[in-house]
Design a protein around this motif. Structure first.
Motif, mmCIF file in Angstrom:
data_model
loop_
_atom_site.group_PDB
_atom_site.id
_atom_site.type_symbol
_atom_site.label_atom_id
_atom_site.label_comp_id
_atom_site.label_asym_id
_atom_site.label_seq_id
_atom_site.Cartn_x
_atom_site.Cartn_y
_atom_site.Cartn_z
ATOM 1 N N ALA A 25 2.197 7.309 -6.595
ATOM 2 C CA ALA A 25 1.116 8.304 -7.048
ATOM 3 C C ALA A 25 1.901 9.528 -6.666
ATOM 4 O O ALA A 25 1.683 10.518 -7.434
ATOM 5 C CB ALA A 25 0.122 8.031 -6.275
ATOM 6 N N ALA A 26 3.002 9.668 -5.653
ATOM 7 C CA ALA A 26 3.628 10.872 -5.398
ATOM 8 C C ALA A 26 4.825 10.950 -6.367
ATOM 9 O O ALA A 26 5.491 12.204 -6.317
ATOM 10 C CB ALA A 26 3.973 10.725 -3.955
ATOM 11 N N HIS A 27 5.278 10.052 -7.238
ATOM 12 C CA HIS A 27 6.488 10.085 -7.706
ATOM 13 C C HIS A 27 6.594 11.316 -8.873
ATOM 14 O O HIS A 27 5.984 11.092 -9.996
ATOM 15 C CB HIS A 27 6.700 8.868 -8.511
ATOM 16 C CG HIS A 27 8.119 8.673 -8.798
ATOM 17 N ND1 HIS A 27 8.631 7.627 -9.780
ATOM 18 C CD2 HIS A 27 9.510 9.046 -8.482
ATOM 19 C CE1 HIS A 27 9.957 7.680 -10.006
ATOM 20 N NE2 HIS A 27 10.299 8.630 -9.231
ATOM 21 N N GLN A 28 7.297 12.453 -8.511
ATOM 22 C CA GLN A 28 7.254 13.471 -9.603
ATOM 23 C C GLN A 28 8.314 13.566 -10.624
ATOM 24 O O GLN A 28 8.183 14.289 -11.584
ATOM 25 C CB GLN A 28 7.257 14.688 -8.598
ATOM 26 C CG GLN A 28 6.249 14.721 -7.658
ATOM 27 C CD GLN A 28 4.986 15.648 -8.180
ATOM 28 O OE1 GLN A 28 5.369 16.380 -8.942
ATOM 29 N NE2 GLN A 28 3.862 15.331 -7.594
ATOM 30 N N TYR A 29 9.576 13.129 -10.234
ATOM 31 C CA TYR A 29 10.823 13.295 -11.077
ATOM 32 C C TYR A 29 11.276 11.892 -11.672
ATOM 33 O O TYR A 29 12.400 11.625 -11.168
ATOM 34 C CB TYR A 29 11.747 13.826 -10.283
ATOM 35 C CG TYR A 29 11.345 14.960 -9.662
ATOM 36 C CD1 TYR A 29 10.909 16.164 -10.461
ATOM 37 C CD2 TYR A 29 11.147 15.297 -8.309
ATOM 38 C CE1 TYR A 29 10.615 17.485 -9.653
ATOM 39 C CE2 TYR A 29 10.678 16.196 -7.595
ATOM 40 C CZ TYR A 29 10.378 17.640 -8.366
ATOM 41 O OH TYR A 29 9.924 18.656 -7.986
ATOM 42 N N PRO A 30 10.545 11.224 -12.339
ATOM 43 C CA PRO A 30 11.023 9.855 -12.754
ATOM 44 C C PRO A 30 12.179 9.881 -13.669
ATOM 45 O O PRO A 30 13.059 8.961 -13.660
ATOM 46 C CB PRO A 30 9.872 9.180 -13.406
ATOM 47 C CG PRO A 30 8.921 10.295 -13.854
ATOM 48 C CD PRO A 30 9.351 11.466 -12.778
ATOM 49 N N GLU A 31 12.678 10.943 -14.083
ATOM 50 C CA GLU A 31 13.852 11.188 -15.006
ATOM 51 C C GLU A 31 15.051 11.309 -14.107
ATOM 52 O O GLU A 31 16.105 10.947 -14.467
ATOM 53 C CB GLU A 31 13.391 12.462 -15.824
ATOM 54 C CG GLU A 31 13.838 13.666 -15.516
ATOM 55 C CD GLU A 31 12.355 14.162 -14.515
ATOM 56 O OE1 GLU A 31 11.587 13.277 -14.450
ATOM 57 O OE2 GLU A 31 12.290 15.228 -13.836
ATOM 58 N N ARG A 32 14.943 11.508 -12.860
ATOM 59 C CA ARG A 32 16.034 11.830 -12.174
ATOM 60 C C ARG A 32 15.755 10.934 -10.787
ATOM 61 O O ARG A 32 16.931 11.088 -9.983
ATOM 62 C CB ARG A 32 16.458 13.138 -11.741
ATOM 63 C CG ARG A 32 15.630 14.181 -11.251
ATOM 64 C CD ARG A 32 16.069 15.529 -11.332
ATOM 65 N NE ARG A 32 14.997 16.491 -11.172
ATOM 66 C CZ ARG A 32 14.650 17.057 -9.589
ATOM 67 N NH1 ARG A 32 15.331 16.691 -8.658
ATOM 68 N NH2 ARG A 32 13.553 17.833 -9.598
ATOM 69 N N GLN A 33 14.733 10.274 -10.466
ATOM 70 C CA GLN A 33 14.833 9.604 -9.242
ATOM 71 C C GLN A 33 14.181 8.340 -9.506
ATOM 72 O O GLN A 33 13.427 8.145 -10.343
ATOM 73 C CB GLN A 33 13.660 10.255 -8.322
ATOM 74 C CG GLN A 33 14.323 11.421 -7.391
ATOM 75 C CD GLN A 33 13.219 12.035 -6.485
ATOM 76 O OE1 GLN A 33 12.202 11.808 -6.353
ATOM 77 N NE2 GLN A 33 13.699 12.677 -5.237
ATOM 78 N N ASN A 34 14.658 7.376 -8.678
ATOM 79 C CA ASN A 34 13.881 5.794 -9.006
ATOM 80 C C ASN A 34 13.423 5.501 -7.490
ATOM 81 O O ASN A 34 13.748 6.074 -6.315
ATOM 82 C CB ASN A 34 15.359 4.899 -9.045
ATOM 83 C CG ASN A 34 15.782 4.851 -10.550
ATOM 84 O OD1 ASN A 34 15.004 5.199 -11.712
ATOM 85 N ND2 ASN A 34 16.997 4.876 -10.599
ATOM 86 N N LEU A 35 12.439 4.753 -7.579
ATOM 87 C CA LEU A 35 11.681 4.132 -6.545
ATOM 88 C C LEU A 35 12.384 2.621 -6.368
ATOM 89 O O LEU A 35 12.670 2.007 -7.131
ATOM 90 C CB LEU A 35 10.219 4.063 -6.597
ATOM 91 C CG LEU A 35 9.481 4.924 -6.754
ATOM 92 C CD1 LEU A 35 7.848 4.724 -7.307
ATOM 93 C CD2 LEU A 35 9.344 5.815 -5.577
ATOM 94 N N ARG A 49 0.972 -1.281 0.086
ATOM 95 C CA ARG A 49 -0.102 0.047 -0.003
ATOM 96 C C ARG A 49 0.678 1.237 -0.043
ATOM 97 O O ARG A 49 0.648 2.258 -0.673
ATOM 98 C CB ARG A 49 -1.040 -0.094 1.180
ATOM 99 C CG ARG A 49 -1.956 -0.966 1.099
ATOM 100 C CD ARG A 49 -3.198 -0.839 2.053
ATOM 101 N NE ARG A 49 -2.762 -0.607 3.379
ATOM 102 C CZ ARG A 49 -2.728 -1.714 4.225
ATOM 103 N NH1 ARG A 49 -2.988 -2.787 3.830
ATOM 104 N NH2 ARG A 49 -2.370 -1.452 5.561
ATOM 105 N N TRP A 50 1.945 1.101 0.735
ATOM 106 C CA TRP A 50 2.957 2.426 0.879
ATOM 107 C C TRP A 50 3.495 2.328 -0.543
ATOM 108 O O TRP A 50 3.633 3.572 -0.951
ATOM 109 C CB TRP A 50 4.026 1.866 1.855
ATOM 110 C CG TRP A 50 5.001 2.961 1.707
ATOM 111 C CD1 TRP A 50 6.346 2.977 1.179
ATOM 112 C CD2 TRP A 50 5.033 4.365 2.318
ATOM 113 N NE1 TRP A 50 7.123 4.241 1.754
ATOM 114 C CE2 TRP A 50 6.120 5.065 2.188
ATOM 115 C CE3 TRP A 50 4.058 5.033 3.280
ATOM 116 C CZ2 TRP A 50 6.444 6.390 2.930
ATOM 117 C CZ3 TRP A 50 4.421 6.234 3.705
ATOM 118 C CH2 TRP A 50 5.304 6.997 3.416
ATOM 119 N N LEU A 51 3.973 1.561 -1.467
ATOM 120 C CA LEU A 51 4.589 1.556 -2.672
ATOM 121 C C LEU A 51 3.564 2.172 -3.538
ATOM 122 O O LEU A 51 3.784 2.928 -4.450
ATOM 123 C CB LEU A 51 4.687 0.191 -3.430
ATOM 124 C CG LEU A 51 5.165 0.119 -4.833
ATOM 125 C CD1 LEU A 51 6.499 0.825 -5.009
ATOM 126 C CD2 LEU A 51 5.511 -1.341 -5.204
#
Ligand SMILES: [Zn+2]
Length: 214
Positions: free
Chosen positions: A31-41, A24-26
């Protein structure tokens, strides 16, 4: 997220509850991931040990010292993260193949050898090879006055541990990890087997590697 139950718990309903909390946290992270070009989950499932998950990568949090890494890999761990290499750098400590050196100690004030002989990090590599060619004496004098000393040691320490993991991967691929372990401990403790930590000897015996035999 951080729903960590006792790893030896046999309560699978409770493990599943913790797993669903992670998932659920994932969903919220995606949903909150704003910068897929410079951040990875980086997704991990916390909650316990489930032997049905043997084919998944295993991630060990907050580990660790180099001897922890080489033993944990032998026990089946795949990934690690830890603040230790940079935190210990702030105390003036250099991680090397022969152990941790405190370069704030006055015995290094006129030691003009590299931080770790043979290290290929930018700090240790000679200037002739494109590195900074820093000596232990240099770190000793900088570390007592400037935070730059901690930065330089952080670069060396992180490089040391990344390179250690690369050497581990190569040894596993080439089918010589037991020999690698024996050599690693031999170098780290200068061949003095009576100084080997008992937990490491016992843990490795459990997977068929006897550090005490030659
Ligand atoms: Zn280095």
């Amino acid at each position: 997220l951080d729903d960590v139950i006792a790893v030896t718990s046999p309560d699978f309903a409770r493990i599943e509850e913790a797993m669903h909390r992670s998932v659920r946290w994932l969903d919220r992270c995606i949903a909150a991931h704003q910068y897929p070009e410079r951040q990875n989950l980086f997704c991990i499932v916390q909650g316990g040990l489930d032997l049905d998950l043997q084919k998944k990568p295993r991630y060990v949090m907050g580990v660790g010292y180099s001897e922890d890494l080489v033993v944990s890999v032998a026990l089946g761990a795949d990934m690690f993260d830890c603040v230790w290499p940079t935190r210990t750098a702030r105390f003036g400590n250099a991680v090397t193949s022969t152990g941790t050196l405190n370069l704030r100690h006055s015995s290094y004030a006129s030691d003009f050898s590299p931080i770790d002989e043979g290290c290929t990090c930018v700090c240790c590599k000679p200037a002739s090879a494109g590195g900074l060619g820093l000596t232990r004496a240099c770190i000793y004098h900088v570390a007592s006055k400037e935070t730059a000393g901690a930065h330089l040691l952080s670069m060396h320490n992180v490089h040391y541990l990344l390179n250690l993991m690369r050497r581990i991967r190569e040894a596993i691929i080439e089918g010589r990890y037991p020999e690698f372990l024996k050599k690693y401990f031999g170098t780290l403790y200068a061949g003095k087997k009576d100084r080997y930590p008992g937990w490491a000897v016992t843990a490795l015996q459990g997977v068929g590697v006897d550090l005490m035999e030659d």
